[in-house]
Design a protein around this motif. Structure first.
Motif, PDB file in Angstrom:
ATOM      1  N   PHE A  38       0.832  -1.206   0.000  1.00 41.80           N
ATOM      2  CA  PHE A  38       0.000   0.000   0.000  1.00 41.80           C
ATOM      3  C   PHE A  38       0.863   1.250   0.000  1.00 41.80           C
ATOM      4  O   PHE A  38       1.917   1.287   0.634  1.00 41.80           O
ATOM      5  CB  PHE A  38      -0.850   0.081   1.274  1.00 41.80           C
ATOM      6  CG  PHE A  38      -1.888  -0.982   1.394  1.00 41.80           C
ATOM      7  CD1 PHE A  38      -2.743  -1.263   0.348  1.00 41.80           C
ATOM      8  CD2 PHE A  38      -2.029  -1.679   2.587  1.00 41.80           C
ATOM      9  CE1 PHE A  38      -3.720  -2.236   0.479  1.00 41.80           C
ATOM     10  CE2 PHE A  38      -2.997  -2.648   2.733  1.00 41.80           C
ATOM     11  CZ  PHE A  38      -3.841  -2.930   1.676  1.00 41.80           C
ATOM     12  N   CYS A  40      -0.139   5.522   0.599  1.00 37.09           N
ATOM     13  CA  CYS A  40      -1.148   6.584   0.683  1.00 37.09           C
ATOM     14  C   CYS A  40      -0.471   7.899   0.300  1.00 37.09           C
ATOM     15  O   CYS A  40      -0.332   8.201  -0.873  1.00 37.09           O
ATOM     16  CB  CYS A  40      -1.795   6.621   2.062  1.00 37.09           C
ATOM     17  SG  CYS A  40      -3.276   7.639   2.032  1.00 37.09           S
ATOM     18  N   THR A  43       4.934   9.520   2.071  1.00 41.34           N
ATOM     19  CA  THR A  43       6.037  10.232   2.744  1.00 41.34           C
ATOM     20  C   THR A  43       6.987   9.291   3.468  1.00 41.34           C
ATOM     21  O   THR A  43       8.142   9.636   3.694  1.00 41.34           O
ATOM     22  CB  THR A  43       5.507  11.270   3.759  1.00 41.34           C
ATOM     23  OG1 THR A  43       4.690  10.605   4.721  1.00 41.34           O
ATOM     24  CG2 THR A  43       4.717  12.376   3.093  1.00 41.34           C
ATOM     25  N   SER A 120      -0.898  10.736   5.690  1.00 41.00           N
ATOM     26  CA  SER A 120      -2.220  10.259   6.124  1.00 41.00           C
ATOM     27  C   SER A 120      -2.136   9.706   7.539  1.00 41.00           C
ATOM     28  O   SER A 120      -1.062   9.324   8.019  1.00 41.00           O
ATOM     29  CB  SER A 120      -2.717   9.171   5.179  1.00 41.00           C
ATOM     30  OG  SER A 120      -1.913   8.019   5.316  1.00 41.00           O
ATOM     31  N   LYS A 241       5.523  18.342  22.564  1.00 39.19           N
ATOM     32  CA  LYS A 241       6.584  17.621  21.833  1.00 39.19           C
ATOM     33  C   LYS A 241       7.872  18.420  21.934  1.00 39.19           C
ATOM     34  O   LYS A 241       7.876  19.626  21.689  1.00 39.19           O
ATOM     35  CB  LYS A 241       6.186  17.488  20.367  1.00 39.19           C
ATOM     36  CG  LYS A 241       7.299  16.996  19.454  1.00 39.19           C
ATOM     37  CD  LYS A 241       6.822  16.940  18.009  1.00 39.19           C
ATOM     38  CE  LYS A 241       7.984  16.820  17.050  1.00 39.19           C
ATOM     39  NZ  LYS A 241       7.549  16.855  15.648  1.00 39.19           N
TER      40      LYS A 241
HETATM   41  C1  LIG Z   1      10.610  15.175   7.638  1.00 37.78           C
HETATM   42  C2  LIG Z   1       9.505  14.404   8.295  1.00 37.78           C
HETATM   43  C3  LIG Z   1       9.130  14.742   9.582  1.00 37.78           C
HETATM   44  C4  LIG Z   1       8.115  14.012  10.220  1.00 37.78           C
HETATM   45  N1  LIG Z   1       7.769  14.337  11.503  1.00 37.78           N
HETATM   46  C5  LIG Z   1       6.800  13.617  12.124  1.00 37.78           C
HETATM   47  C6  LIG Z   1       6.408  13.908  13.449  1.00 37.78           C
HETATM   48  O1  LIG Z   1       6.905  14.832  14.078  1.00 37.78           O
HETATM   49  N2  LIG Z   1       5.435  13.157  14.021  1.00 37.78           N
HETATM   50  C7  LIG Z   1       4.840  12.121  13.352  1.00 37.78           C
HETATM   51  O2  LIG Z   1       3.949  11.481  13.917  1.00 37.78           O
HETATM   52  N3  LIG Z   1       5.195  11.821  12.105  1.00 37.78           N
HETATM   53  C8  LIG Z   1       6.154  12.529  11.480  1.00 37.78           C
HETATM   54  N4  LIG Z   1       6.518  12.223  10.209  1.00 37.78           N
HETATM   55  C9  LIG Z   1       5.948  11.030   9.595  1.00 37.78           C
HETATM   56  C10 LIG Z   1       4.735  11.270   8.733  1.00 37.78           C
HETATM   57  O3  LIG Z   1       3.671  11.744   9.513  1.00 37.78           O
HETATM   58  C11 LIG Z   1       4.420   9.931   8.088  1.00 37.78           C
HETATM   59  O4  LIG Z   1       5.452   9.650   7.163  1.00 37.78           O
HETATM   60  C12 LIG Z   1       3.097   9.930   7.390  1.00 37.78           C
HETATM   61  O5  LIG Z   1       2.023  10.117   8.283  1.00 37.78           O
HETATM   62  C13 LIG Z   1       2.881   8.607   6.684  1.00 37.78           C
HETATM   63  O6  LIG Z   1       1.675   8.702   5.964  1.00 37.78           O
HETATM   64  P1  LIG Z   1       1.679   8.477   4.391  1.00 37.78           P
HETATM   65  O7  LIG Z   1       0.259   8.578   3.953  1.00 37.78           O
HETATM   66  O8  LIG Z   1       2.653   9.350   3.702  1.00 37.78           O
HETATM   67  O9  LIG Z   1       2.171   6.971   4.379  1.00 37.78           O
HETATM   68  P2  LIG Z   1       2.881   6.151   3.220  1.00 37.78           P
HETATM   69  O10 LIG Z   1       4.299   6.564   3.082  1.00 37.78           O
HETATM   70  O11 LIG Z   1       2.026   6.126   2.003  1.00 37.78           O
HETATM   71  O12 LIG Z   1       2.829   4.716   3.900  1.00 37.78           O
HETATM   72  C14 LIG Z   1       3.588   4.471   5.065  1.00 37.78           C
HETATM   73  C15 LIG Z   1       3.388   2.993   5.455  1.00 37.78           C
HETATM   74  O13 LIG Z   1       2.052   2.767   5.826  1.00 37.78           O
HETATM   75  C16 LIG Z   1       1.437   1.775   5.025  1.00 37.78           C
HETATM   76  N5  LIG Z   1       0.072   2.253   4.903  1.00 37.78           N
HETATM   77  C17 LIG Z   1      -0.340   3.461   4.453  1.00 37.78           C
HETATM   78  N6  LIG Z   1      -1.671   3.580   4.619  1.00 37.78           N
HETATM   79  C18 LIG Z   1      -2.103   2.416   5.178  1.00 37.78           C
HETATM   80  C19 LIG Z   1      -3.373   1.928   5.594  1.00 37.78           C
HETATM   81  N7  LIG Z   1      -4.500   2.651   5.490  1.00 37.78           N
HETATM   82  N8  LIG Z   1      -3.449   0.664   6.119  1.00 37.78           N
HETATM   83  C20 LIG Z   1      -2.339  -0.086   6.246  1.00 37.78           C
HETATM   84  N9  LIG Z   1      -1.101   0.325   5.886  1.00 37.78           N
HETATM   85  C21 LIG Z   1      -0.994   1.569   5.361  1.00 37.78           C
HETATM   86  C22 LIG Z   1       2.263   1.732   3.743  1.00 37.78           C
HETATM   87  O14 LIG Z   1       2.248   0.463   3.126  1.00 37.78           O
HETATM   88  C23 LIG Z   1       3.656   2.031   4.312  1.00 37.78           C
HETATM   89  O15 LIG Z   1       4.206   0.881   4.875  1.00 37.78           O
HETATM   90  C24 LIG Z   1       7.480  12.950   9.531  1.00 37.78           C
HETATM   91  C25 LIG Z   1       7.852  12.630   8.227  1.00 37.78           C
HETATM   92  C26 LIG Z   1       8.862  13.346   7.600  1.00 37.78           C
HETATM   93  C27 LIG Z   1       9.244  12.951   6.194  1.00 37.78           C
END
Ligand SMILES: Cc1cc2nc3c(=O)[nH]c(=O)nc-3n(C[C@H](O)[C@H](O)[C@H](O)COP(=O)(O)OP(=O)(O)OC[C@H]3O[C@@H](n4cnc5c(N)ncnc54)[C@H](O)[C@@H]3O)c2cc1C
Length: 336
Positions: A38, A40, A43, A120, A241
């Motif tokens: 998957f 979403c 990131t 997400s 935080k």
């Molecule tokens: C520079 C930076 C700073 C950050 N700082 C913070 C912070 O301070 N606090 C914090 O909490 N986060 C932080 N993050 C993390 C960020 O919030 C997560 O990377 C983001 O929420 C992941 O969501 P996405 O939709 O991009 O996931 P994706 O990258 O699309 O997926 C991430 C993982 O989740 C799986 N996945 C996605 N959706 C689902 C679903 N519905 N069901 C099952 N599996 C799923 C995917 O297969 C993958 O393994 C930071 C990220 C970056 C790059």
């Protein structure tokens, strides 16, 4: 980056029929090189692909699945947030800010506005640790199948100070710190049409139980929503935080405090620490120290002291102990 194919899933079932692995399984080489995972917001997944840690053959894009992008709030049933809701949408939601302040504060302090626009909630829960040894191709660490946690005797300034006996990474989701304090549950759909709802306290897997994964998610499972119980007028909450700097960064220590109060007396408390252990943890000791007491400088201090009982800091992160004590105390007092 390796070549991969792309599939735009239309429904939850459609998505579940296309995947055959979690990113953790791909990383631990538990699946063939025909893996389909998957995505979403991408990131975390795309970071891991660019870092060369995983090379899935198929990306199943779940971002456009209808029905996973809503936030609904009812005074009686509480809050339901679809898995594809972004952190930016959560931050902007007035009902979250009004009724679940600590959650609003946690999402508002995650990453940068650009990241929050893409990130997400589902992906936030399923993201992997940002431990630099785990993210380094040069280190075959405990989480990647060897017997060694390089942080134990290495660069461990941002690592765990509790429950760090095997792997000492910390979970990257600071949003989960607040969700756990509000006693949230994760709704998960499976390929066979079944659904299960799991408390946040049961969602994460400790490295002692299985170092190859950080959550209970199986390959054929998709997070569909997060559900939070109602928050009454006597619920007070606060989230703090602490990062290494004031710009975007992951937490080096974070805390969410959710209290049920009667006047200035604490009737119930749920104090959760993030970036203290490999998974977010409820501090029963801190909560117990506060329950039944008037909330004062002294009781907040006692609770903060209790939160660090049993801490086992590593060579370079003992500074986290007084840091946690300071932010636990401050968060409790901010609820008054
Ligand atoms: C520079 C930076 C700073 C950050 N700082 C913070 C912070 O301070 N606090 C914090 O909490 N986060 C932080 N993050 C993390 C960020 O919030 C997560 O990377 C983001 O929420 C992941 O969501 P996405 O939709 O991009 O996931 P994706 O990258 O699309 O997926 C991430 C993982 O989740 C799986 N996945 C996605 N959706 C689902 C679903 N519905 N069901 C099952 N599996 C799923 C995917 O297969 C993958 O393994 C930071 C990220 C970056 C790059």
């Amino acid at each position: 980056m390796n070549k991969f194919s792309w599939y735009d899933a239309k429904t939850v079932n459609d998505a579940l029929e296309q995947v055959n692995a979690t990113v953790s399984e791909v990383l631990a080489s538990k699946v063939s090189d025909q893996s389909a995972v998957f995505k979403c917001g991408g990131t975390d997944l795309l970071d891991m692909m660019k870092e060369g840690l995983v090379a899935p053959k198929k990306i199943v894009n779940i971002k456009n699945i209808a029905g996973l992008d809503a936030i609904s709030y009812h005074q009686k049933s509480g809050l339901k947030i679809g898995a594809n809701v972004t952190l930016a949408q959560m931050e902007a939601n007035a009902e979250i800010k009004q009724n679940y302040l600590a959650l609003h504060q946690a999402v508002a302090h995650a990453g940068t506005p650009q990241i929050r626009n893409m990130a997400s909630l589902g992906g936030n829960l399923a993201q992997r640790t940002r431990c630099w040894y785990f993210r380094s191709l040069d280190h075959e660490c405990l989480r990647k199948g060897s017997g060694t946690c390089f942080a134990r005797n290495g660069e461990n300034e941002f690592h765990a100070i509790m429950k760090n006996g095997s792997c000492s990474s910390v979970h990257a989701s600071s949003v989960s710190t607040a969700l756990m304090a509000f006693d949230a549950s994760v709704e998960i759909a499976a390929a066979d049409g079944k659904k299960r709802t799991v408390k946040m306290t049961e969602f994460f897997v400790t490295p002692g139980d299985d170092s190859s994964r950080e959550s209970i998610l199986e390959a054929n499972e998709l997070i569909t929503a997060v559900i939070i119980p109602p928050s009454g007028s006597k619920t007070k909450s606060y989230y703090i935080k602490q990062g290494a700097r004031e710009s975007y960064d992951w937490a080096i220590a974070d805390v969410a405090v959710v209290l049920e109060v009667s006047g200035s007396k604490c009737k119930n408390a749920n104090i959760v620490l993030g970036a203290a252990a490999p998974v977010p943890i409820r501090s029963e000791a801190a909560s117990t120290a506060l329950i039944g007491k008037e909330i004062t400088e002294q009781t907040a201090k006692d609770s903060a002291e209790a939160s660090m009982k049993g801490a086992t800091p590593l060579s370079k992160n003992a500074y986290k102990v007084p840091l946690f004590k300071a932010i636990v105390k401050r968060a409790i007092l901010k609820t008054t």
